[in-house]
Design a protein around this motif. Structure first.
Motif, PDB file in Angstrom:
ATOM      1  N   GLN A 158       0.648  -0.921   0.291  1.00 51.40           N
ATOM      2  CA  GLN A 158       0.212   0.039  -0.049  1.00 51.40           C
ATOM      3  C   GLN A 158       0.902   1.259   0.113  1.00 51.40           C
ATOM      4  O   GLN A 158       2.066   0.885   0.563  1.00 51.40           O
ATOM      5  CB  GLN A 158      -1.066  -0.050   1.497  1.00 51.40           C
ATOM      6  CG  GLN A 158      -2.628  -0.809   1.185  1.00 51.40           C
ATOM      7  CD  GLN A 158      -2.825  -0.822   2.219  1.00 51.40           C
ATOM      8  OE1 GLN A 158      -4.180  -1.382   2.000  1.00 51.40           O
ATOM      9  NE2 GLN A 158      -3.176   0.363   3.299  1.00 51.40           N
ATOM     10  N   GLY A 211      -4.639  -3.648  -1.919  1.00 50.31           N
ATOM     11  CA  GLY A 211      -4.326  -1.964  -2.399  1.00 50.31           C
ATOM     12  C   GLY A 211      -4.685  -1.408  -2.879  1.00 50.31           C
ATOM     13  O   GLY A 211      -3.476  -0.328  -3.136  1.00 50.31           O
ATOM     14  N   GLY A 259      -8.296  -1.773   1.509  1.00 52.43           N
ATOM     15  CA  GLY A 259      -7.299  -0.905   2.128  1.00 52.43           C
ATOM     16  C   GLY A 259      -7.523  -2.058   3.223  1.00 52.43           C
ATOM     17  O   GLY A 259      -8.414  -2.988   2.907  1.00 52.43           O
ATOM     18  N   CYS A 276      -4.568   3.160  -1.715  1.00 54.78           N
ATOM     19  CA  CYS A 276      -4.680   2.794   0.064  1.00 54.78           C
ATOM     20  C   CYS A 276      -3.625   3.417   0.432  1.00 54.78           C
ATOM     21  O   CYS A 276      -1.910   2.807   0.488  1.00 54.78           O
ATOM     22  CB  CYS A 276      -5.010   1.416   0.449  1.00 54.78           C
ATOM     23  SG  CYS A 276      -6.028   1.445  -0.601  1.00 54.78           S
TER      24      CYS A 276
END
Length: 483
Positions: free
Chosen positions: A204, A244, A251, A297
């Motif tokens: 992420q 992600g 997320g 994210c």
């Protein structure tokens, strides 16, 4: 429900004939009795279809199948590689790539559908299955968007099918114990809750790939994208790293919130929050300038939700943190005593004490821990689920056989509002990172970095209209919003 190999249908005439025979003193012994102890007649089995057959889908299938107590009749996956194991285990199950064609062609042969796809496809698939009259089990989070969660909540009431979200901790003993302890006042009136997770354990806060990669053999990339905007295939998105990316996943919060926030949500009878704010871990690049990786994210975040008073229960300040960020240790917890577990945890603060637990409410403990030997703990008010979290799928299967109204731990009527609350956190995160050019053309500003006021009934942020774009997304051309 039908036999996997040969559907059995009982006509009104044959049913009446059977009644006439019984009235004459001739009794028909059910097949499950003739088959002996443990035998399940084919007509008593649920015929299940799985959309998303690999990974978590394979686990859900195995739990639902329960060594042959029910039938896996249809498998559907856009990725032949992911479906390979399931197809080998259930070779008689028919196989499809497109869930729409599957529902059309297999409508008469299936009773229930398990949806284990990336988040962005949960809603259209679940809604189509419910409209076809099928019971549905949908992995967590229930949907990708707040609007979608509200629609599935309403659809569950309309179509009268048995529903379950895949947050299996809701079937755990600890969840039921905490709910009882809180509601019977063991720590007084709860006014503050802290929750957290160790996720993400996938990428992420990363840049969007710029290069192109060939689509692997056996993958229908267009179907995998589904409702999401078109982009070129890249291994950065699948099979699991999609979590992600905002176009596909929700997320760390979407992944783990349904497991962890579910416990206080039930125990405190929380509804819609009235306000949300957050702070987000930044990523720096290009000589220490903040990077704009807005499609991914963030690597970490802290979210603060405010819930109003509910009946005799006071207002609640509720926090969530991910990416390795933890709340402060309670002063009552000794230095060497664990706070939560490796997956995350929760802390309840009340007027008469505190309570802490791990994910799913595992090992609930009154603080200081010595209280666990001093207090008489009440038994759970709700009945325990056979198998606990591992029995979550079977609980749904058995409820499907009983029909609409049968109890499940996480029906959409409850899972929908929980999912909306969780996705409110993501709305705040995306608004926080939303940037717009300054009027003078020099640099950017972040107008979303403030407390957002939420009108839950109307699904609307009342003091920052830009944030409302994250309530309901636009589907890619060629995909329509069912319902």
């Amino acid at each position: 429900m039908e036999n996997q190999n040969k559907p059995e249908k009982v006509s009104r005439r044959s049913f009446l004939q059977a009644g006439t025979v019984a009235a004459a003193g001739i009794f028909i012994v059910p097949r499950h009795v003739l088959g002996g102890k443990g035998y399940v007649a084919p007509s008593d089995k649920l015929n299940i279809a799985a959309i998303g057959a690999g990974g978590k889908g394979m686990y859900n299938l195995t739990q639902a199948y329960n060594n042959g107590s029910d039938n896996i009749v249809v498998l559907c996956d856009v990725d032949d590689r992911q479906a390979k194991e399931a197809r080998q285990k259930w070779p008689k199950a028919r196989y499809h790539k497109d869930y729409r064609l599957m529902l059309e062609k297999e409508n008469k042969s299936i009773d229930a559908v398990i949806v284990s796809t990336p988040d962005h496809m949960h809603f259209p698939i679940a809604m189509a299955a419910m409209q076809a009259g099928k019971h549905v089990y949908v992995e967590k989070p229930l949907t990708h968007d707040i609007y979608e969660a509200r629609m599935l909540t309403e659809a569950a009431k309309k179509y009268k099918v048995v529903t379950q979200m895949g947050n299996q901790g809701s079937s755990g003993d600890d969840t039921r114990n905490i709910e009882t302890w809180i509601q019977q006042g063991l720590i007084g009136d709860v006014h503050t809750v802290h929750t957290w997770t160790n996720r993400p354990v996938w990428p992420q806060g990363v840049p969007t790939p710029k290069d192109k990669m060939p689509v692997p053999q056996g993958v229908d990339w267009d179907l995998w994208l589904g409702t999401a905007p078109f982009r070129e295939y890249h291994e950065a998105y699948m099979p699991f790293r999609w979590r992600g990316w905002w176009d596909f996943g929700t997320g760390a919060l979407g992944d783990m919130g349904c497991h962890i926030m579910d416990v206080p949500f039930r125990a405190l009878k929380l509804g819609y929050p009235e306000a949300v704010e957050c702070s987000v871990g930044a990523v720096y690049a290009d000589f220490f300038k903040e990077a704009d990786f807005s499609e991914s994210c963030p690597p970490s975040s802290v979210i603060y939700l405010k819930f109003p008073a509910r009946g005799t229960m006071p207002a609640v300040d509720f926090s969530w943190s991910d990416g390795g960020i933890l709340p402060k240790r309670p002063i009552e917890l000794k230095p060497d005593e664990k706070m939560g577990d490796q997956d995350g945890g929760m802390i309840f603060e009340g007027t008469k004490g505190k309570l802490t637990a791990g994910m799913w409410g595992r090992k609930p403990t009154l603080l200081p821990t010595s209280k666990m030997q001093e207090v008489t703990l009440p038994a759970a008010a709700k009945p325990m689920v056979e198998g606990g979290p591992e029995g979550h799928q079977q609980q749904w299967v058995k409820a499907c056989k009983k029909g609409h109204g049968a109890y499940t731990s996480s029906p959409f009527e409850e899972a929908g509002p929980l999912t909306e609350t969780i996705l409110m956190g993501n709305l705040a995160v995306r608004s926080y990172n939303f940037r717009q050019p300054n009027a003078d053309g020099k640099g950017y500003s972040y107008p979303g970095r403030k407390q957002l006021l939420w009108d839950g009934k109307n699904m609307k942020i009342s003091n920052f209209d830009t944030a409302n774009q994250f309530v309901k997304r636009e589907y890619r051309q060629g995909w329509s919003l069912p319902g």
